[in-house]
Design a protein around this motif. Structure first.
Motif, PDB file in Angstrom:
ATOM      1  N   ARG A 220      -3.144  18.210 -11.025  1.00  8.66           N
ATOM      2  CA  ARG A 220      -4.383  17.428 -10.519  1.00  8.66           C
ATOM      3  C   ARG A 220      -5.532  17.661 -11.910  1.00  8.66           C
ATOM      4  O   ARG A 220      -6.179  16.834 -12.221  1.00  8.66           O
ATOM      5  CB  ARG A 220      -5.191  18.252  -9.637  1.00  8.66           C
ATOM      6  CG  ARG A 220      -6.390  17.677  -8.977  1.00  8.66           C
ATOM      7  CD  ARG A 220      -6.952  18.253  -7.896  1.00  8.66           C
ATOM      8  NE  ARG A 220      -6.406  17.635  -6.830  1.00  8.66           N
ATOM      9  CZ  ARG A 220      -6.689  17.789  -5.631  1.00  8.66           C
ATOM     10  NH1 ARG A 220      -7.446  19.161  -5.257  1.00  8.66           N
ATOM     11  NH2 ARG A 220      -6.113  17.414  -4.521  1.00  8.66           N
TER      12      ARG A 220
ATOM     13  N   TYR B 171       3.342   5.066  -7.374  1.00 10.85           N
ATOM     14  CA  TYR B 171       2.948   4.308  -8.651  1.00 10.85           C
ATOM     15  C   TYR B 171       3.311   2.915  -8.433  1.00 10.85           C
ATOM     16  O   TYR B 171       4.413   2.650  -8.102  1.00 10.85           O
ATOM     17  CB  TYR B 171       3.543   5.127  -9.996  1.00 10.85           C
ATOM     18  CG  TYR B 171       3.105   4.512 -11.196  1.00 10.85           C
ATOM     19  CD1 TYR B 171       1.780   4.491 -11.682  1.00 10.85           C
ATOM     20  CD2 TYR B 171       4.011   3.601 -11.929  1.00 10.85           C
ATOM     21  CE1 TYR B 171       1.385   3.765 -12.903  1.00 10.85           C
ATOM     22  CE2 TYR B 171       3.728   3.283 -13.181  1.00 10.85           C
ATOM     23  CZ  TYR B 171       2.316   3.125 -13.624  1.00 10.85           C
ATOM     24  OH  TYR B 171       2.094   2.715 -14.597  1.00 10.85           O
TER      25      TYR B 171
ATOM     26  N   ILE C 235      -3.617  10.068   2.433  1.00 15.30           N
ATOM     27  CA  ILE C 235      -4.444   9.327   1.337  1.00 15.30           C
ATOM     28  C   ILE C 235      -3.660   7.973   1.099  1.00 15.30           C
ATOM     29  O   ILE C 235      -2.515   7.962   1.423  1.00 15.30           O
ATOM     30  CB  ILE C 235      -4.770   9.940   0.086  1.00 15.30           C
ATOM     31  CG1 ILE C 235      -3.277  10.366  -0.829  1.00 15.30           C
ATOM     32  CG2 ILE C 235      -5.693  11.238   0.305  1.00 15.30           C
ATOM     33  CD1 ILE C 235      -3.838  11.042  -2.165  1.00 15.30           C
ATOM     34  N   LYS C 236      -4.420   6.865   0.920  1.00 13.07           N
ATOM     35  CA  LYS C 236      -3.869   5.584   0.580  1.00 13.07           C
ATOM     36  C   LYS C 236      -4.443   4.868  -0.714  1.00 13.07           C
ATOM     37  O   LYS C 236      -5.376   5.101  -1.136  1.00 13.07           O
ATOM     38  CB  LYS C 236      -4.308   4.710   1.527  1.00 13.07           C
ATOM     39  CG  LYS C 236      -4.111   3.394   1.525  1.00 13.07           C
ATOM     40  CD  LYS C 236      -4.821   2.599   2.633  1.00 13.07           C
ATOM     41  CE  LYS C 236      -4.508   0.993   2.363  1.00 13.07           C
ATOM     42  NZ  LYS C 236      -5.255   0.282   3.242  1.00 13.07           N
ATOM     43  N   SER C 237      -3.546   4.200  -1.326  1.00 11.03           N
ATOM     44  CA  SER C 237      -3.737   3.460  -2.538  1.00 11.03           C
ATOM     45  C   SER C 237      -3.188   1.997  -2.529  1.00 11.03           C
ATOM     46  O   SER C 237      -2.186   1.896  -1.956  1.00 11.03           O
ATOM     47  CB  SER C 237      -3.177   4.320  -3.818  1.00 11.03           C
ATOM     48  OG  SER C 237      -3.612   3.611  -4.852  1.00 11.03           O
TER      49      SER C 237
ATOM     50  N   PHE D 119      -3.383  13.909  -3.768  1.00  9.99           N
ATOM     51  CA  PHE D 119      -4.542  13.736  -4.595  1.00  9.99           C
ATOM     52  C   PHE D 119      -4.273  12.534  -5.393  1.00  9.99           C
ATOM     53  O   PHE D 119      -3.084  11.856  -5.608  1.00  9.99           O
ATOM     54  CB  PHE D 119      -5.073  14.739  -5.322  1.00  9.99           C
ATOM     55  CG  PHE D 119      -4.129  15.217  -6.204  1.00  9.99           C
ATOM     56  CD1 PHE D 119      -4.024  14.977  -7.412  1.00  9.99           C
ATOM     57  CD2 PHE D 119      -3.257  16.369  -5.827  1.00  9.99           C
ATOM     58  CE1 PHE D 119      -3.093  15.191  -8.405  1.00  9.99           C
ATOM     59  CE2 PHE D 119      -2.466  16.636  -6.861  1.00  9.99           C
ATOM     60  CZ  PHE D 119      -2.325  16.518  -8.013  1.00  9.99           C
ATOM     61  N   ARG D 120      -5.509  11.806  -5.757  1.00  5.36           N
ATOM     62  CA  ARG D 120      -5.325  10.543  -6.673  1.00  5.36           C
ATOM     63  C   ARG D 120      -5.521  11.321  -8.095  1.00  5.36           C
ATOM     64  O   ARG D 120      -6.571  11.944  -8.319  1.00  5.36           O
ATOM     65  CB  ARG D 120      -6.311   9.558  -6.299  1.00  5.36           C
ATOM     66  CG  ARG D 120      -6.273   8.763  -5.087  1.00  5.36           C
ATOM     67  CD  ARG D 120      -7.331   7.895  -4.846  1.00  5.36           C
ATOM     68  NE  ARG D 120      -7.374   7.242  -3.858  1.00  5.36           N
ATOM     69  CZ  ARG D 120      -7.546   7.644  -2.528  1.00  5.36           C
ATOM     70  NH1 ARG D 120      -7.715   8.887  -2.267  1.00  5.36           N
ATOM     71  NH2 ARG D 120      -7.221   6.941  -1.334  1.00  5.36           N
ATOM     72  N   LYS D 121      -4.867  10.774  -9.099  1.00  5.40           N
ATOM     73  CA  LYS D 121      -5.015  11.103 -10.599  1.00  5.40           C
ATOM     74  C   LYS D 121      -4.799   9.810 -11.188  1.00  5.40           C
ATOM     75  O   LYS D 121      -3.758   9.392 -11.363  1.00  5.40           O
ATOM     76  CB  LYS D 121      -3.790  12.311 -10.760  1.00  5.40           C
ATOM     77  CG  LYS D 121      -3.764  12.330 -12.306  1.00  5.40           C
ATOM     78  CD  LYS D 121      -4.694  13.472 -12.614  1.00  5.40           C
ATOM     79  CE  LYS D 121      -4.451  13.986 -14.166  1.00  5.40           C
ATOM     80  NZ  LYS D 121      -5.478  14.950 -14.555  1.00  5.40           N
TER      81      LYS D 121
ATOM     82  N   LEU E 236      -0.803   8.334  -7.007  1.00  2.87           N
ATOM     83  CA  LEU E 236      -0.912   9.401  -6.003  1.00  2.87           C
ATOM     84  C   LEU E 236       0.004  10.568  -6.171  1.00  2.87           C
ATOM     85  O   LEU E 236       1.133   9.931  -6.521  1.00  2.87           O
ATOM     86  CB  LEU E 236      -0.679   8.650  -4.664  1.00  2.87           C
ATOM     87  CG  LEU E 236      -1.620   7.403  -4.214  1.00  2.87           C
ATOM     88  CD1 LEU E 236      -1.264   7.107  -2.743  1.00  2.87           C
ATOM     89  CD2 LEU E 236      -3.202   8.113  -4.172  1.00  2.87           C
TER      90      LEU E 236
ATOM     91  N   ASP F 261       0.977  -1.209   0.117  1.00  2.00           N
ATOM     92  CA  ASP F 261       0.077  -0.201   0.031  1.00  2.00           C
ATOM     93  C   ASP F 261       0.919   1.269   0.162  1.00  2.00           C
ATOM     94  O   ASP F 261       1.922   1.216   0.687  1.00  2.00           O
ATOM     95  CB  ASP F 261      -0.852   0.153   1.306  1.00  2.00           C
ATOM     96  CG  ASP F 261      -2.074  -1.006   1.312  1.00  2.00           C
ATOM     97  OD1 ASP F 261      -2.388  -1.323   0.135  1.00  2.00           O
ATOM     98  OD2 ASP F 261      -2.271  -1.577   2.351  1.00  2.00           O
ATOM     99  N   THR F 262       0.400   2.174  -0.638  1.00  2.00           N
ATOM    100  CA  THR F 262       1.099   3.458  -0.639  1.00  2.00           C
ATOM    101  C   THR F 262       0.328   4.497  -0.080  1.00  2.00           C
ATOM    102  O   THR F 262      -0.726   4.600  -0.151  1.00  2.00           O
ATOM    103  CB  THR F 262       1.346   3.999  -2.236  1.00  2.00           C
ATOM    104  OG1 THR F 262       2.019   2.951  -3.067  1.00  2.00           O
ATOM    105  CG2 THR F 262       2.177   5.024  -2.010  1.00  2.00           C
ATOM    106  N   TYR F 263       0.958   5.271   0.664  1.00  2.00           N
ATOM    107  CA  TYR F 263       0.430   6.204   1.909  1.00  2.00           C
ATOM    108  C   TYR F 263       1.020   7.823   1.231  1.00  2.00           C
ATOM    109  O   TYR F 263       2.212   7.753   1.160  1.00  2.00           O
ATOM    110  CB  TYR F 263       0.740   6.239   3.178  1.00  2.00           C
ATOM    111  CG  TYR F 263      -0.202   4.862   3.558  1.00  2.00           C
ATOM    112  CD1 TYR F 263      -1.273   4.951   4.394  1.00  2.00           C
ATOM    113  CD2 TYR F 263       0.511   3.722   3.426  1.00  2.00           C
ATOM    114  CE1 TYR F 263      -1.942   3.722   4.711  1.00  2.00           C
ATOM    115  CE2 TYR F 263      -0.088   2.455   3.880  1.00  2.00           C
ATOM    116  CZ  TYR F 263      -1.511   2.758   4.613  1.00  2.00           C
ATOM    117  OH  TYR F 263      -2.099   1.487   4.944  1.00  2.00           O
TER     118      TYR F 263
END
Length: 179
Positions: free
Chosen positions: A56, A107, A175-177, A36-38, A42, A12-14
């Motif tokens: 963004r 990424y 944020i997390k992805s 933000f997410r794009k 992230l 996971d990426t933070y």
């Protein structure tokens, strides 16, 4: 003046950032977020809120055509970034070299720092930080690496930067992805 932090934990990426906008002796707390997410990315920026707005809202994320993620970031992604910055009036020239800004990209479970000369930086640690509070954040992240809660690690590093750097202010956004 800011602090943006990236951390990878178990795939996971933070990304976390403060909310300060600093100009000389003045500090504003911005409502538009620095992380933000794009698409599949992230992004967390420093340097300029204008740069962040271009990242963004205007950056066209290119399709990845090569299997090597670093190569993709250093070529196709940087080419799209330069095009975006030029079209948005953000890219400048200094000493006959094009200059952009500094930001972090998460990424595919990896962290990439984009420098103002468009070089792509990766480091051996599972975290990275940019902005005026980055050195304090690095120290906090290193000292706190036994903590298994990644969100708490990012928050602790941001709070340390806020405590010891005049240009870093909450509220903080994290944020997390997942890959």
């Amino acid at each position: 003046m800011t602090c943006v932090i990236g951390l990878v934990h178990n795939g996971d990426t933070y990304l976390g950032a403060d909310s300060a906008s600093v100009s000389e002796q003045d500090v504003l707390i911005r409502s538009d977020k620095k992380v933000f997410r794009k698409g599949p990315l992230l992004i967390g920026f420093t340097s300029s809120f204008r740069m962040g707005q271009l990242l963004r809202y205007s950056l066209a994320i290119p399709k990845q055509k090569v299997t090597d993620d670093f190569r993709y970031m250093a070529t196709d992604f940087v080419d799209a970034l330069r095009t975006c910055f030029k079209a948005g009036g953000y890219a400048t020239t200094a000493d006959n070299a094009e200059v952009g800004g500094v930001f972090i990209v998460g990424y595919k479970g990896k962290l990439y720092q984009m420098d103002s000369d468009y070089q792509v930086v990766t480091i051996e640690d599972d975290f990275i930080a940019v902005g005026s509070g980055s050195q304090i954040a690095y120290g906090a992240l290193y000292a706190d690496r036994s903590d298994k809660n990644p969100r708490q690690r990012v928050l602790t590093a941001l709070k340390a930067a806020e405590r010891y750097n005049i240009g870093v202010r909450g509220p903080f956004t994290i944020i997390k992805s997942h890959v």
